[in-house]
Design a protein around this motif. Structure first.
Motif, mmCIF file in Angstrom:
data_model
loop_
_atom_site.group_PDB
_atom_site.id
_atom_site.type_symbol
_atom_site.label_atom_id
_atom_site.label_comp_id
_atom_site.label_asym_id
_atom_site.label_seq_id
_atom_site.Cartn_x
_atom_site.Cartn_y
_atom_site.Cartn_z
ATOM 1 N N ILE A 169 42.032 -15.292 84.394
ATOM 2 C CA ILE A 169 41.868 -15.591 85.821
ATOM 3 C C ILE A 169 42.735 -14.690 86.697
ATOM 4 O O ILE A 169 42.443 -14.487 87.875
ATOM 5 C CB ILE A 169 42.142 -17.095 86.102
ATOM 6 C CG1 ILE A 169 41.661 -17.480 87.507
ATOM 7 C CG2 ILE A 169 43.604 -17.459 85.900
ATOM 8 C CD1 ILE A 169 40.215 -17.208 87.779
ATOM 9 N N PRO A 187 43.723 -18.977 91.816
ATOM 10 C CA PRO A 187 43.081 -18.279 92.948
ATOM 11 C C PRO A 187 43.321 -19.011 94.258
ATOM 12 O O PRO A 187 43.435 -20.242 94.288
ATOM 13 C CB PRO A 187 41.592 -18.308 92.571
ATOM 14 C CG PRO A 187 41.575 -18.446 91.091
ATOM 15 C CD PRO A 187 42.751 -19.314 90.757
ATOM 16 N N SER A 353 39.249 -21.228 82.536
ATOM 17 C CA SER A 353 39.184 -21.875 83.845
ATOM 18 C C SER A 353 40.578 -22.365 84.231
ATOM 19 O O SER A 353 41.281 -22.975 83.418
ATOM 20 C CB SER A 353 38.217 -23.066 83.776
ATOM 21 O OG SER A 353 38.375 -23.873 84.926
ATOM 22 N N CYS A 354 40.970 -22.127 85.502
ATOM 23 C CA CYS A 354 42.314 -22.564 85.910
ATOM 24 C C CYS A 354 42.337 -24.062 86.203
ATOM 25 O O CYS A 354 43.406 -24.652 86.319
ATOM 26 C CB CYS A 354 42.792 -21.765 87.112
ATOM 27 S SG CYS A 354 42.188 -22.383 88.688
ATOM 28 N N GLY A 355 41.158 -24.667 86.367
ATOM 29 C CA GLY A 355 41.077 -26.120 86.531
ATOM 30 C C GLY A 355 41.203 -26.624 87.949
ATOM 31 O O GLY A 355 41.199 -27.831 88.183
ATOM 32 N N CYS A 360 33.834 -26.046 88.028
ATOM 33 C CA CYS A 360 34.229 -25.077 86.998
ATOM 34 C C CYS A 360 34.997 -25.770 85.868
ATOM 35 O O CYS A 360 34.681 -25.599 84.691
ATOM 36 C CB CYS A 360 35.064 -23.960 87.624
ATOM 37 S SG CYS A 360 35.775 -22.811 86.449
ATOM 38 N N ARG A 361 35.986 -26.575 86.237
ATOM 39 C CA ARG A 361 36.820 -27.235 85.215
ATOM 40 C C ARG A 361 35.971 -28.097 84.283
ATOM 41 O O ARG A 361 36.061 -27.986 83.061
ATOM 42 C CB ARG A 361 37.883 -28.092 85.910
ATOM 43 C CG ARG A 361 38.861 -28.775 84.950
ATOM 44 C CD ARG A 361 39.775 -29.734 85.693
ATOM 45 N NE ARG A 361 39.033 -30.817 86.323
ATOM 46 C CZ ARG A 361 39.023 -31.057 87.640
ATOM 47 N NH1 ARG A 361 39.725 -30.302 88.460
ATOM 48 N NH2 ARG A 361 38.312 -32.049 88.138
ATOM 49 N N THR A 398 32.377 -22.967 93.786
ATOM 50 C CA THR A 398 33.759 -22.926 93.283
ATOM 51 C C THR A 398 34.621 -22.029 94.176
ATOM 52 O O THR A 398 34.098 -21.248 94.970
ATOM 53 C CB THR A 398 33.801 -22.401 91.832
ATOM 54 O OG1 THR A 398 33.161 -21.135 91.793
ATOM 55 C CG2 THR A 398 33.115 -23.361 90.880
ATOM 56 N N ILE A 399 35.928 -22.138 93.994
ATOM 57 C CA ILE A 399 36.858 -21.353 94.822
ATOM 58 C C ILE A 399 36.744 -19.859 94.513
ATOM 59 O O ILE A 399 36.750 -19.031 95.405
ATOM 60 C CB ILE A 399 38.319 -21.824 94.578
ATOM 61 C CG1 ILE A 399 38.502 -23.259 95.073
ATOM 62 C CG2 ILE A 399 39.321 -20.889 95.260
ATOM 63 C CD1 ILE A 399 39.859 -23.868 94.734
ATOM 64 N N CYS A 400 36.646 -19.540 93.240
ATOM 65 C CA CYS A 400 36.649 -18.122 92.866
ATOM 66 C C CYS A 400 35.410 -17.797 92.016
ATOM 67 O O CYS A 400 34.676 -18.689 91.597
ATOM 68 C CB CYS A 400 37.949 -17.774 92.135
ATOM 69 S SG CYS A 400 37.885 -18.004 90.356
ATOM 70 N N LEU A 402 34.982 -17.113 88.995
ATOM 71 C CA LEU A 402 34.903 -17.464 87.574
ATOM 72 C C LEU A 402 33.781 -18.470 87.332
ATOM 73 O O LEU A 402 33.118 -18.451 86.298
ATOM 74 C CB LEU A 402 36.243 -18.011 87.049
ATOM 75 C CG LEU A 402 36.277 -18.179 85.518
ATOM 76 C CD1 LEU A 402 37.643 -17.821 84.955
ATOM 77 C CD2 LEU A 402 35.902 -19.569 85.040
ATOM 78 N N GLY A 403 33.554 -19.355 88.313
ATOM 79 C CA GLY A 403 32.472 -20.321 88.154
ATOM 80 C C GLY A 403 31.130 -19.622 87.990
ATOM 81 O O GLY A 403 30.361 -19.919 87.060
HETATM 82 FE FE1 SF4 Z 1 39.881 -22.069 88.926
HETATM 83 FE FE2 SF4 Z 1 37.861 -22.841 90.442
HETATM 84 FE FE3 SF4 Z 1 38.180 -20.252 89.831
HETATM 85 FE FE4 SF4 Z 1 37.379 -22.028 87.989
HETATM 86 S S1 SF4 Z 1 36.263 -21.376 89.810
HETATM 87 S S2 SF4 Z 1 38.930 -20.460 87.728
HETATM 88 S S3 SF4 Z 1 38.573 -23.824 88.539
HETATM 89 S S4 SF4 Z 1 39.539 -21.528 91.070
#
Ligand code: SF4
Length: 441
Positions: A169, A187, A353-355, A360-361, A398-400, A402-403
């Motif tokens: 991440i 993030p 995942s950062c959770g 995403c989590r 999602t915030i970033c 990765l989702g």
């Molecule tokens: Fe973290 Fe959300 Fe990015 Fe997933 S999408 S890594 S939970 S900030």
């Protein structure tokens, strides 16, 4: 044969060291740039059409022009060397073999952006590379290309290398900045964007290693000449890290005018599929971009050859195309099981995942568990639809990114290879001992 701009000297023994790099014309672009104004350099970068080589493909010149310049507030350049996308290892190659190309690119970029203190944030797993970079920084400093009053211009620049702790991440730019500030790499919500409030709330540009290295040839040959290489909005050259079931895995520099077919089968690049097997599919831009089956990989839906560039790879959108992404080119032969492959990726994204956000989590964990169930022959037909539904609910929520990165591989696998998912459901015993690929080709 593709034109070489970044790797042209990579084969020269000792090119890692200042003396050899300098003999090959190293730091002449920096000397030229330091005689220009920052605005002139910015104009060259804009004219070059360079797009960010980390994955998003955003125009670098435009990104630089967004940098806020409040009076009396320091600005920073941060090089994102947290190269953790599965299948992507081109920045490692650059840093390991051509560290001075990166340092020279950073010097020019720092001068243009007004950054007196710049950083390289490098992934923890590249444990041997910080020493190489730090040695190169010391050499450049001793030669007067870093430190105080560089080449008598009055411009000061220090570069520091920061090792990451091994979290994927932290390749996301705001998570990287958090980590660089000594915090957990979560993030940030955007806006504000780093160009306004980045490192320690100061205006910051975060760029990929390859993007910054490309600044050297842009200044060297001019932005206009750089823009003539390649095609359309895919200007200049691109590094591709090729891996998977091919004869010649490695890092290649292409000028984005070659076809995907040529890249896979030509001896100059991948050298064809290993053991003479058939091509099944490919992920051309690192594990988070959509997988494409062979028929859509070699040709677009209109029957045109597909080229190794941003526009052609994306032709048809996600339904039939994919993305250039980071240039991590993963090739799958006829024996590979798409369900197994997708499950491996789902496990990776779930682990990384950062959770912070629920879709995403939770969603990445659900996708992994369902894929595991199907792969083991314990799934039901409804599970395939459930999987589709979950990825839809993650994407864009999602915030970033990765989702999205976790959702896209699952969506593309179901879209293009639904029959394999169904085969696992219909053949529970066989799917424990064989994979779909081996059973069908
Ligand atoms: Fe973290 Fe959300 Fe990015 Fe997933 S999408 S890594 S939970 S900030």
């Amino acid at each position: 044969m593709s034109k070489k701009l970044l790797l042209k000297d990579a084969h020269i023994e000792g090119i890692r060291y200042f003396e050899t790099y300098r003999k090959q014309g190293g730091y002449t672009a920096a000397e030229k740039a330091l005689k220009m104004t920052p605005d002139e350099i910015l104009e060259e970068v804009k004219v070059s059409g360079l797009r960010g080589r980390g994955g998003a493909g955003f125009p670098t010149g435009m990104k630089w022009s967004f940098l806020a310049k409040p009076e009396g507030v320091p600005r920073h350049l941060v090089v994102n060397a947290d190269e953790s996308e599965p299948g992507t290892f081109k920045d490692r190659y650059l840093m390991e073999f051509l560290p001075h190309l990166l340092i020279e690119g950073m010097l020019i970029s720092s001068y243009c952006l007004g950054s007196n203190v710049s950083y390289i944030y490098i992934r923890g797993e590249y444990s041997w590379i910080p020493d190489i970079l730090e040695e190169a920084i010391e050499e450049a400093k001793a030669a007067g290309f870093l430190g105080k009053n560089i080449l008598g211009t009055g411009f000061d620049c220090e570069i520091y290398v920061q090792r990451g702790g091994g979290a994927y991440i932290c390749g996301e730019e705001t998570a990287l900045l958090e980590s660089l500030e000594g915090k957990r790499g979560n993030p940030r919500l955007k806006p504000p964007f780093p160009a306004v409030k980045g490192l320690w709330e100061r205006p910051t540009v975060v760029n990929n290693v390859e993007s910054i290295a490309a600044i050297v040839p842009i200044i060297d040959i001019t932005g206009a000449e750089y823009a003539k290489i390649g095609v359309g909005r895919s200007t200049g050259t691109k590094l591709i890290s090729a891996c998977g079931n091919i004869n010649k895995p490695g890092v290649y520099e292409i000028d984005m005018t070659i076809t995907v077919e040529e890249f896979i089968y030509s001896d100059e690049y991948c050298g064809g599929i290993k053991d003479g097997k058939r091509l099944k599919a490919c992920i051309p831009g690192g594990s988070s971009v959509p997988i494409v089956p062979a028929n859509l990989l070699l040709r677009t839906v209109n029957g045109e050859p597909r080229y190794m560039n941003y526009e052609s790879l994306a032709d048809g959108g996600f339904a039939t195309g994919t993305m250039m992404g980071s240039g991590g080119f993963i090739v799958l032969d006829e024996d590979q099981c798409i369900v197994d492959h997708t499950m491996t990726l789902a496990r990776f994204y779930n682990h990384e995942s950062c959770g912070q956000c629920t879709p995403c989590r939770e969603g990445t964990g659900w996708m992994y568990k369902i894929l595991k169930k199907i792969e083991k022959g314990e799934g039901k037909m409804e599970d395939i639809d459930l999987l589709w539904d979950i990825q839809r609910k993650i994407e864009g929520n999602t915030i970033c990114p990765l989702g999205d990165a976790a959702a896209w591989p699952v969506a593309a696998a179901i879209r293009h290879f639904r029959d394999e998912f169904e085969w696992h459901v219909k053949n529970p015993e066989l799917s424990q001992t064989q994979n779909y690929g081996l059973a069908h080709y």
